[in-house]
Design a protein around this motif. Structure first.
Motif, PDB file in Angstrom:
ATOM      1  N   MET A   1      83.115  40.510  23.876  1.00  0.00           N
ATOM      2  CA  MET A   1      82.790  42.008  24.217  1.00  0.00           C
ATOM      3  C   MET A   1      81.240  42.127  24.198  1.00  0.00           C
ATOM      4  SD  MET A   1      83.825  44.979  24.939  1.00  0.00           S
ATOM      5  CE  MET A   1      85.379  45.117  24.808  1.00  0.00           C
ATOM      6  N   LEU A   2      80.606  42.755  25.149  1.00  0.00           N
ATOM      7  CA  LEU A   2      79.219  42.669  25.296  1.00  0.00           C
ATOM      8  C   LEU A   2      78.749  43.870  24.270  1.00  0.00           C
ATOM      9  CD1 LEU A   2      78.373  42.129  28.793  1.00  0.00           C
ATOM     10  CD2 LEU A   2      77.583  40.640  27.044  1.00  0.00           C
ATOM     11  N   PRO A   3      77.798  44.288  23.774  1.00  0.00           N
ATOM     12  CA  PRO A   3      77.354  45.304  23.005  1.00  0.00           C
ATOM     13  C   PRO A   3      76.939  46.348  23.921  1.00  0.00           C
ATOM     14  CG  PRO A   3      75.401  43.626  23.009  1.00  0.00           C
ATOM     15  CD  PRO A   3      76.809  42.978  23.572  1.00  0.00           C
ATOM     16  N   ASP A   4      77.344  47.362  23.321  1.00  0.00           N
ATOM     17  CA  ASP A   4      76.703  48.801  24.003  1.00  0.00           C
ATOM     18  C   ASP A   4      75.189  48.562  24.655  1.00  0.00           C
ATOM     19  OD1 ASP A   4      75.583  51.645  24.413  1.00  0.00           O
ATOM     20  OD2 ASP A   4      77.405  51.735  24.888  1.00  0.00           O
ATOM     21  N   ARG A   5      74.823  49.140  25.618  1.00  0.00           N
ATOM     22  CA  ARG A   5      73.172  49.006  26.180  1.00  0.00           C
ATOM     23  C   ARG A   5      72.449  49.786  25.397  1.00  0.00           C
ATOM     24  NH1 ARG A   5      69.919  50.990  30.322  1.00  0.00           N
ATOM     25  NH2 ARG A   5      69.157  48.897  31.509  1.00  0.00           N
ATOM     26  N   ASN A   6      73.096  50.697  24.633  1.00  0.00           N
ATOM     27  CA  ASN A   6      72.089  51.778  24.006  1.00  0.00           C
ATOM     28  C   ASN A   6      72.112  51.282  22.326  1.00  0.00           C
ATOM     29  OD1 ASN A   6      71.857  53.631  26.139  1.00  0.00           O
ATOM     30  ND2 ASN A   6      73.818  54.457  25.524  1.00  0.00           N
ATOM     31  N   ASP A   7      72.525  50.117  22.062  1.00  0.00           N
ATOM     32  CA  ASP A   7      72.332  49.668  20.593  1.00  0.00           C
ATOM     33  C   ASP A   7      71.230  49.241  20.224  1.00  0.00           C
ATOM     34  OD1 ASP A   7      75.465  50.545  20.585  1.00  0.00           O
ATOM     35  OD2 ASP A   7      76.021  48.632  20.248  1.00  0.00           O
ATOM     36  N   ALA A   8      70.837  48.225  21.230  1.00  0.00           N
ATOM     37  CA  ALA A   8      69.344  47.619  20.743  1.00  0.00           C
ATOM     38  C   ALA A   8      68.295  48.716  20.744  1.00  0.00           C
ATOM     39  CB  ALA A   8      69.234  46.400  21.470  1.00  0.00           C
ATOM     40  N   VAL A   9      68.395  49.628  21.598  1.00  0.00           N
ATOM     41  CA  VAL A   9      67.355  50.600  21.922  1.00  0.00           C
ATOM     42  C   VAL A   9      67.358  51.532  20.491  1.00  0.00           C
ATOM     43  CG1 VAL A   9      66.477  52.489  23.299  1.00  0.00           C
ATOM     44  CG2 VAL A   9      67.546  50.541  24.327  1.00  0.00           C
ATOM     45  N   ALA A  10      68.496  51.821  20.105  1.00  0.00           N
ATOM     46  CA  ALA A  10      68.617  52.811  18.906  1.00  0.00           C
ATOM     47  C   ALA A  10      68.064  52.102  17.683  1.00  0.00           C
ATOM     48  CB  ALA A  10      69.931  53.065  18.921  1.00  0.00           C
ATOM     49  N   ARG A  11      68.335  50.574  17.490  1.00  0.00           N
ATOM     50  CA  ARG A  11      68.048  49.992  16.361  1.00  0.00           C
ATOM     51  C   ARG A  11      66.471  49.781  16.402  1.00  0.00           C
ATOM     52  NH1 ARG A  11      72.030  46.454  17.844  1.00  0.00           N
ATOM     53  NH2 ARG A  11      70.615  44.985  18.405  1.00  0.00           N
ATOM     54  N   TRP A  12      65.762  49.689  17.663  1.00  0.00           N
ATOM     55  CA  TRP A  12      64.329  49.422  17.893  1.00  0.00           C
ATOM     56  C   TRP A  12      63.686  50.832  17.441  1.00  0.00           C
ATOM     57  CZ3 TRP A  12      61.521  45.487  19.638  1.00  0.00           C
ATOM     58  CH2 TRP A  12      60.184  45.588  19.755  1.00  0.00           C
ATOM     59  N   ARG A  13      64.236  51.999  18.171  1.00  0.00           N
ATOM     60  CA  ARG A  13      63.722  53.159  17.532  1.00  0.00           C
ATOM     61  C   ARG A  13      63.752  53.654  16.308  1.00  0.00           C
ATOM     62  NH1 ARG A  13      66.003  55.593  22.706  1.00  0.00           N
ATOM     63  NH2 ARG A  13      64.356  55.717  23.993  1.00  0.00           N
ATOM     64  N   ALA A  14      64.670  53.015  15.616  1.00  0.00           N
ATOM     65  CA  ALA A  14      64.802  53.523  14.185  1.00  0.00           C
ATOM     66  C   ALA A  14      63.894  52.764  13.168  1.00  0.00           C
ATOM     67  CB  ALA A  14      66.237  52.906  13.639  1.00  0.00           C
ATOM     68  N   ASP A  15      63.280  51.633  13.672  1.00  0.00           N
ATOM     69  CA  ASP A  15      62.303  50.915  13.091  1.00  0.00           C
ATOM     70  C   ASP A  15      60.945  51.688  13.359  1.00  0.00           C
ATOM     71  OD1 ASP A  15      64.167  49.206  11.788  1.00  0.00           O
ATOM     72  OD2 ASP A  15      64.060  47.778  13.345  1.00  0.00           O
ATOM     73  N   GLY A  16      60.980  52.623  14.098  1.00  0.00           N
ATOM     74  CA  GLY A  16      59.770  53.194  14.536  1.00  0.00           C
ATOM     75  C   GLY A  16      58.766  52.788  15.780  1.00  0.00           C
ATOM     76  N   ARG A  17      59.455  51.755  16.421  1.00  0.00           N
ATOM     77  CA  ARG A  17      58.751  50.907  17.623  1.00  0.00           C
ATOM     78  C   ARG A  17      58.866  51.661  18.737  1.00  0.00           C
ATOM     79  NH1 ARG A  17      60.777  45.026  16.095  1.00  0.00           N
ATOM     80  NH2 ARG A  17      62.664  46.130  15.657  1.00  0.00           N
ATOM     81  N   PRO A  18      57.725  51.393  19.712  1.00  0.00           N
ATOM     82  CA  PRO A  18      57.944  52.242  20.800  1.00  0.00           C
ATOM     83  C   PRO A  18      58.699  51.517  21.899  1.00  0.00           C
ATOM     84  CG  PRO A  18      55.796  50.703  20.673  1.00  0.00           C
ATOM     85  CD  PRO A  18      56.668  50.576  19.462  1.00  0.00           C
ATOM     86  N   VAL A  19      58.971  52.458  22.979  1.00  0.00           N
ATOM     87  CA  VAL A  19      60.194  52.145  24.050  1.00  0.00           C
ATOM     88  C   VAL A  19      59.316  52.261  25.137  1.00  0.00           C
ATOM     89  CG1 VAL A  19      62.249  52.449  25.224  1.00  0.00           C
ATOM     90  CG2 VAL A  19      62.033  52.381  22.606  1.00  0.00           C
ATOM     91  N   ALA A  20      59.468  51.456  26.248  1.00  0.00           N
ATOM     92  CA  ALA A  20      58.737  51.632  27.524  1.00  0.00           C
ATOM     93  C   ALA A  20      60.142  51.648  28.379  1.00  0.00           C
ATOM     94  CB  ALA A  20      57.842  50.366  27.910  1.00  0.00           C
ATOM     95  N   GLY A  21      60.285  52.952  29.256  1.00  0.00           N
ATOM     96  CA  GLY A  21      61.243  52.972  30.401  1.00  0.00           C
ATOM     97  C   GLY A  21      60.616  52.364  31.542  1.00  0.00           C
ATOM     98  N   TYR A  22      61.339  51.804  32.204  1.00  0.00           N
ATOM     99  CA  TYR A  22      60.794  51.369  33.664  1.00  0.00           C
ATOM    100  C   TYR A  22      61.720  51.324  34.829  1.00  0.00           C
ATOM    101  CZ  TYR A  22      62.776  46.389  33.132  1.00  0.00           C
ATOM    102  OH  TYR A  22      63.729  45.490  32.800  1.00  0.00           O
ATOM    103  N   VAL A  23      61.304  51.311  36.009  1.00  0.00           N
ATOM    104  CA  VAL A  23      62.105  51.749  37.104  1.00  0.00           C
ATOM    105  C   VAL A  23      61.522  50.589  38.091  1.00  0.00           C
ATOM    106  CG1 VAL A  23      62.744  52.930  39.076  1.00  0.00           C
ATOM    107  CG2 VAL A  23      62.565  53.920  36.626  1.00  0.00           C
ATOM    108  N   GLY A  24      62.627  49.686  38.417  1.00  0.00           N
ATOM    109  CA  GLY A  24      62.287  48.825  39.599  1.00  0.00           C
ATOM    110  C   GLY A  24      61.987  47.255  38.975  1.00  0.00           C
ATOM    111  N   ALA A  25      62.298  46.264  39.747  1.00  0.00           N
ATOM    112  CA  ALA A  25      62.150  44.938  39.336  1.00  0.00           C
ATOM    113  C   ALA A  25      60.783  44.338  39.495  1.00  0.00           C
ATOM    114  CB  ALA A  25      63.267  44.023  40.235  1.00  0.00           C
ATOM    115  N   ASP A  26      59.944  45.136  40.103  1.00  0.00           N
ATOM    116  CA  ASP A  26      58.417  44.627  40.167  1.00  0.00           C
ATOM    117  C   ASP A  26      57.622  44.919  38.938  1.00  0.00           C
ATOM    118  OD1 ASP A  26      58.771  43.354  42.534  1.00  0.00           O
ATOM    119  OD2 ASP A  26      58.196  44.934  43.830  1.00  0.00           O
TER     120      ASP A  26
END
Length: 349
Positions: free
Chosen positions: A1-26
């Motif tokens: 069973m794979l983890p939910d796609r949002n789990d790692a993002v939530a943990r990262w944010r909980a530590d006060g670290r920044p998130v970069a959303g991106y669109v496209g494989a380039d």
């Protein structure tokens, strides 16, 4: 069973670290990692109303872009510290322009700092110089918005880590050729790795690979998928519920995402990796696409070729006649499909 796609993002944010959303494989995710940001590749949602995005983007555009814009406007991805788009297709480029205009004329809509990475794919030295300039520009922009210098050691470590993940995903592809996992499982695994820190992604793929040698082959008629990209597993699941087994694909949410490494720890190697990142439908010649698809199909042992094309995704149908001829197996085109849906009546039984 794979983890939910949002789990790692939530943990990262909980530590006060920044998130970069991106669109496209380039988008060079290595630079995002080196800058201390979590690269989060944004997905659409075929089951959600995308009318708000469609109203701003206009008609005649791939529904994925409309969905991503709607979700950005609604805050569905949570807080993003930066937003990076690439020019991997016309829809991504238009999405960038619309987002830039929204930031200018609708300040009440909270959008993060925005950047376009303009990677071109012609096989010329002048193109390489252009892409290298864009990589350096992106690095400088990230340093400014992140408030920290991206050292050469940081970049080298990020390149090595992302190359390791790509190598492991190619190993997953080999296991697909031996029918050890379904296309739905493989696509879901790739999706999860684009929403977690690279070290966690490496650990996850290694764990998945460790479970595959003892697995019984997955059932289904082996088919190779071409055409539109798939940022959700809905179409894969529908096909595999109908007794197909997707053993490979040539879009950049699947096999193409890991087709090449950066190799050397330099900006030039990074530029060349994205310039020559694989023959995706919006940016490669018909001949390149046909040769790549036919070779990959044979490598994976597929017995047929299926081209799935979404409504308003205009590039793939031009490729199909040459792909069909090169593949040498039964080939079917299902055109003008709705995002996340497939009319199985058009797929041979």
């Amino acid at each position: 069973m794979l983890p939910d796609r949002n789990d790692a993002v939530a943990r990262w944010r909980a530590d006060g670290r920044p998130v970069a959303g991106y669109v496209g494989a380039d988008v060079p995710v290595e630079l995002l990692t080196a800058a201390g940001l979590l690269p989060l590749r944004l997905t659409g949602s075929p089951d959600e109303d995308a009318s708000a995005g469609r109203e701003r983007l206009g008609g005649g555009l791939d529904a994925v872009a409309c969905s991503v814009l709607t979700r950005l406007l609604e805050g569905a991805y949570g807080h993003l510290d930066v937003l990076v788009l690439s020019r991997d297709c016309e829809a991504s480029l238009r999405l960038f322009y619309v987002l830039r205009e929204i930031r200018r004329v609708e300040p009440s809509i909270a959008l993060p700092p925005l950047h376009l990475v303009d990677v071109l794919h012609l096989p010329h030295h002048t193109t390489t110089r252009y892409v290298l300039a864009k990589v350096r520009q992106f690095r400088s922009w990230l340093e400014a918005v992140a408030g920290r210098r991206i050292g050469d050691d940081d970049l080298a470590a990020a390149i090595a880590a992302h190359d390791r993940v790509r190598g492991l995903l190619r190993d997953v592809g080999t296991q697909r050729g031996e029918r050890r996992l379904t296309g739905t499982e493989a696509l879901s695994l790739v999706s999860v790795t684009t929403a977690m820190p690279v070290d966690e992604a490496e650990k996850l793929v290694r764990e998945v690979l460790s479970t595959l040698p003892g697995r019984e082959p997955r059932p289904g008629r082996p088919v190779y998928l071409t055409g539109s990209s798939h940022d959700t597993p809905a179409v894969y699941q529908a096909l595999e519920d109908a007794d197909w087994l997707i053993v490979g694909e040539d879009h950049d949410w699947g096999d193409l995402l890991a087709v090449a490494d950066v190799g050397a720890p330099t900006e030039l190697a990074l530029a060349e990796r994205y310039q020559f990142a694989g023959p995706a439908a919006p940016r490669a010649s018909i001949a390149e696409r046909a040769a790549h698809t036919a070779a990959a199909l044979r490598e994976r042992g597929a017995e047929s070729l299926l081209s799935y094309v979404r409504r308003h995704d205009d590039a793939p149908p031009w490729d199909f006649p040459a792909q069909r001829e090169a593949a040498g197996v039964p080939a079917t085109l299902v055109d003008r499909q709705e995002y996340g849906r497939i009319d199985l009546a058009g797929v041979p039984r």
